[in-house]
Design a protein around this motif. Structure first.
Motif, PDB file in Angstrom:
ATOM      1  N   ALA A  69       0.828  -1.200   0.000  1.00 53.16           N
ATOM      2  CA  ALA A  69       0.000   0.000   0.000  1.00 53.16           C
ATOM      3  C   ALA A  69       0.867   1.256   0.000  1.00 53.16           C
ATOM      4  CB  ALA A  69      -0.931  -0.007   1.214  1.00 53.16           C
ATOM      5  N   HIS A  70       1.922   1.261   0.816  1.00 51.67           N
ATOM      6  CA  HIS A  70       2.836   2.410   0.838  1.00 51.67           C
ATOM      7  C   HIS A  70       3.557   2.556  -0.503  1.00 51.67           C
ATOM      8  CE1 HIS A  70       2.349   2.549   5.268  1.00 51.67           C
ATOM      9  NE2 HIS A  70       2.740   3.801   5.129  1.00 51.67           N
ATOM     10  N   GLN A  71       3.922   1.430  -1.101  1.00 51.72           N
ATOM     11  CA  GLN A  71       4.600   1.483  -2.395  1.00 51.72           C
ATOM     12  C   GLN A  71       3.695   2.107  -3.458  1.00 51.72           C
ATOM     13  OE1 GLN A  71       5.366  -2.289  -4.455  1.00 51.72           O
ATOM     14  NE2 GLN A  71       7.504  -1.647  -4.701  1.00 51.72           N
ATOM     15  N   LEU A  72       2.416   1.715  -3.460  1.00 54.78           N
ATOM     16  CA  LEU A  72       1.469   2.300  -4.411  1.00 54.78           C
ATOM     17  C   LEU A  72       1.307   3.799  -4.185  1.00 54.78           C
ATOM     18  CD1 LEU A  72      -1.329  -0.435  -4.501  1.00 54.78           C
ATOM     19  CD2 LEU A  72       0.196   0.213  -6.373  1.00 54.78           C
ATOM     20  N   ARG A  73       1.212   4.187  -2.923  1.00 56.90           N
ATOM     21  CA  ARG A  73       1.064   5.610  -2.624  1.00 56.90           C
ATOM     22  C   ARG A  73       2.283   6.405  -3.058  1.00 56.90           C
ATOM     23  NH1 ARG A  73       1.722   7.489   3.406  1.00 56.90           N
ATOM     24  NH2 ARG A  73       3.849   6.998   2.726  1.00 56.90           N
ATOM     25  N   ASP A  74       3.464   5.869  -2.777  1.00 55.87           N
ATOM     26  CA  ASP A  74       4.701   6.606  -3.060  1.00 55.87           C
ATOM     27  C   ASP A  74       5.040   6.650  -4.542  1.00 55.87           C
ATOM     28  OD1 ASP A  74       4.877   6.936  -0.334  1.00 55.87           O
ATOM     29  OD2 ASP A  74       6.348   5.337  -0.037  1.00 55.87           O
ATOM     30  N   THR A  75       4.490   5.724  -5.332  1.00 53.24           N
ATOM     31  CA  THR A  75       4.787   5.693  -6.766  1.00 53.24           C
ATOM     32  C   THR A  75       3.639   6.238  -7.610  1.00 53.24           C
ATOM     33  OG1 THR A  75       4.000   3.391  -6.875  1.00 53.24           O
ATOM     34  CG2 THR A  75       6.367   3.758  -6.528  1.00 53.24           C
ATOM     35  N   GLY A  76       2.698   6.912  -6.958  1.00 50.99           N
ATOM     36  CA  GLY A  76       1.614   7.543  -7.694  1.00 50.99           C
ATOM     37  C   GLY A  76       0.475   6.614  -8.073  1.00 50.99           C
ATOM     38  N   GLY A  77       0.402   5.441  -7.449  1.00 47.20           N
ATOM     39  CA  GLY A  77      -0.658   4.500  -7.799  1.00 47.20           C
ATOM     40  C   GLY A  77      -1.847   4.523  -6.868  1.00 47.20           C
ATOM     41  N   ALA A  78      -1.919   5.541  -6.005  1.00 48.34           N
ATOM     42  CA  ALA A  78      -3.014   5.577  -5.035  1.00 48.34           C
ATOM     43  C   ALA A  78      -4.334   6.000  -5.657  1.00 48.34           C
ATOM     44  CB  ALA A  78      -2.658   6.515  -3.881  1.00 48.34           C
ATOM     45  N   ASP A  79      -4.277   6.825  -6.710  1.00 45.82           N
ATOM     46  CA  ASP A  79      -5.495   7.300  -7.394  1.00 45.82           C
ATOM     47  C   ASP A  79      -6.481   7.937  -6.417  1.00 45.82           C
ATOM     48  OD1 ASP A  79      -4.541   6.307  -9.844  1.00 45.82           O
ATOM     49  OD2 ASP A  79      -5.395   4.326  -9.449  1.00 45.82           O
ATOM     50  N   GLY A  80      -5.949   8.722  -5.494  1.00 52.46           N
ATOM     51  CA  GLY A  80      -6.813   9.434  -4.560  1.00 52.46           C
ATOM     52  C   GLY A  80      -7.302   8.615  -3.383  1.00 52.46           C
ATOM     53  N   ARG A  81      -6.897   7.347  -3.283  1.00 48.09           N
ATOM     54  CA  ARG A  81      -7.352   6.507  -2.187  1.00 48.09           C
ATOM     55  C   ARG A  81      -6.569   6.793  -0.911  1.00 48.09           C
ATOM     56  NH1 ARG A  81      -6.721   0.754  -5.080  1.00 48.09           N
ATOM     57  NH2 ARG A  81      -4.962   1.915  -6.000  1.00 48.09           N
ATOM     58  N   THR A  82      -7.259   6.686   0.223  1.00 46.99           N
ATOM     59  CA  THR A  82      -6.595   6.831   1.510  1.00 46.99           C
ATOM     60  C   THR A  82      -5.781   5.565   1.790  1.00 46.99           C
ATOM     61  OG1 THR A  82      -8.401   5.828   2.783  1.00 46.99           O
ATOM     62  CG2 THR A  82      -8.541   8.199   2.362  1.00 46.99           C
ATOM     63  N   MET A  83      -4.936   5.611   2.828  1.00 48.51           N
ATOM     64  CA  MET A  83      -4.142   4.429   3.168  1.00 48.51           C
ATOM     65  C   MET A  83      -5.040   3.267   3.600  1.00 48.51           C
ATOM     66  SD  MET A  83      -1.005   4.722   2.487  1.00 48.51           S
ATOM     67  CE  MET A  83      -0.552   3.190   3.287  1.00 48.51           C
ATOM     68  N   ASP A  84      -6.099   3.548   4.335  1.00 52.46           N
ATOM     69  CA  ASP A  84      -7.013   2.471   4.725  1.00 52.46           C
ATOM     70  C   ASP A  84      -7.662   1.840   3.495  1.00 52.46           C
ATOM     71  OD1 ASP A  84      -6.584   2.539   7.436  1.00 52.46           O
ATOM     72  OD2 ASP A  84      -8.213   3.950   7.855  1.00 52.46           O
ATOM     73  N   GLN A  85      -8.064   2.667   2.546  1.00 49.18           N
ATOM     74  CA  GLN A  85      -8.656   2.140   1.321  1.00 49.18           C
ATOM     75  C   GLN A  85      -7.638   1.326   0.523  1.00 49.18           C
ATOM     76  OE1 GLN A  85      -9.962   5.849  -0.353  1.00 49.18           O
ATOM     77  NE2 GLN A  85     -12.001   5.734   0.588  1.00 49.18           N
TER      78      GLN A  85
END
Length: 395
Positions: A193-209
């Protein structure tokens, strides 16, 4: 309406009155629950029928499984843990925490269970369930170290996956299994989840999501590269040498049976970290390691000596907390006497929410905006050795 059991500190603020009253009503409800359990035990003793749970489920409008759990708890408290039942009837603790005591003492004899009960009831009132469970594992291991392994084996035999719907078009999936494997699984989900967030793959999702989506993607078929996860197991030297069966410690969980700790520590992918403890108290004196480059020495020492957030009732692992200055920097120094782990919520509560922290006789004490005091005493991560124990050979 039952009368609340209101207990206010002398220096409480006026705003504390409704909170204390709410707590008083909760304690009165615990009293009623205790008397209800006592009557269920009387019913079970008189009936003892196969379908007692169905009778109770219909009467109390709960599921048969929940009814069986209540009946089992009632009988256990009435026959094995009478002082715990009396504490519930007195409004000192709720039935959920009472069930934790019942579960922890299940593999013990009546005599050993009474010893555990007597010790834990002296301090149970201020313990949230997770801290109570950890304290119980420690006491049970001291009374009968083999019981901890027996309970682990029993629970492992009952491992399962539960899936139940909620009312909002969603469902909940829970996995009950080995604490070590669950820690690794949760760590992998968090790392991805952190990797997705840090590489721009979060697409607006929160960490819980993100964590929810990653966990379901892993189970439902979406591939991820393996994320490296490190789980720390503290293995007491005497247990490692086979001298005794002193329990080990799994970071983020608590005490585990000695043999379980040995098995984990000697796996090929295990991380060995030497934590030097004072034999007389079990508290951390120094931290060393055999593998991996250490982080900042101060952070390492604080996280080892205070394994969780110091906030009231919080058990968030120190490794996932902020290092907070009790006295704000630069007025307060950055050292082990002024720095402590605090989760983001407790950190923000102290900074912006009116919480205060004082230190008395070396013990941190949180003071709420309403004036309630919550001292924090970190639990030792190893068992204090008896005064006449022979010192373990150095590694």
């Amino acid at each position: 309406m039952c009368e609340p059991i209101v207990d206010l500190p002398e220096d409480a603020f006026p705003g504390a009155v409704p909170l204390a009253t709410a707590r008083g009503f909760a304690r009165a409800a615990w009293q009623n629950e205790g008397h209800s359990l006592e009557q269920l035990a009387v019913f079970a003793a008189a009936s003892g029928g196969e379908f007692d749970a169905l009778e109770v489920a219909a009467l109390l409008v709960i599921s048969p499984r929940a009814a069986q759990h209540r009946l089992d708890l009632a009988v256990t408290l009435a026959t094995r843990l009478p002082r715990t039942l009396a504490a519930v009837k007195a409004g000192r603790l709720d039935t959920y925490r009472a069930s934790k005591i019942a579960d922890a003492t299940l593999p013990l004899s009546l005599e050993a269970a009474a010893i555990v009960e007597e010790e834990i009831l002296d301090r149970v009132e201020d313990m949230p369930p997770v801290k109570l469970s950890r304290a119980l594992r420690r006491i049970v291991a001291r009374v009968n170290a083999d019981a901890l392994q027996a309970l682990h084996e029993q629970r492992m035999a009952q491992r399962r996956v539960d899936n139940y719907p909620t009312e909002d078009g969603c469902s909940v999936l829970t996995v009950h299994g080995s604490a070590a494997r669950v820690q690794v699984a949760a760590g992998r989900v968090d790392a991805i989840a952190h990797q997705l967030r840090d590489t721009g793959g979060a697409d607006g999702r929160t960490m819980d999501q993100l964590r929810s989506d990653v966990a379901l993607d892993l189970l439902a078929g979406k591939d991820f590269e393996h994320a490296k996860v490190i789980v720390q197991v503290t293995l007491p030297a005497r247990a490692a040498l086979g001298v005794d069966n002193t329990p080990g410690h799994l970071v983020g969980y608590g005490d585990i049976a000695a043999q379980h700790a040995v098995d984990l520590a000697y796996q090929t992918d295990a991380t060995w970290r030497r934590i030097l403890t004072e034999p007389a108290t079990g508290r951390v004196l120094d931290v060393g390691r055999r593998r991996y480059t250490p982080p900042a020495a101060l952070r390492d020492h604080i996280q080892a000596s205070m394994p969780t957030c110091t906030g009231p009732g919080c058990v968030r692992p120190a490794a996932h907390c902020d290092l907070d200055h009790r006295e704000p920097f630069p007025v307060g120094s950055t050292d082990e006497h002024n720095v402590h782990p605090a989760c983001r919520s407790h950190h923000r509560g102290k900074t912006f929410g009116g919480w205060k922290i004082i230190k008395r006789a070396g013990i941190l004490e949180w003071i709420s905006p309403c004036g309630f005091h919550y001292p924090h005493t970190p639990e030792p991560i190893t068992h204090p050795e008896p005064a006449d124990a022979e010192p373990a050979p150095p590694f």
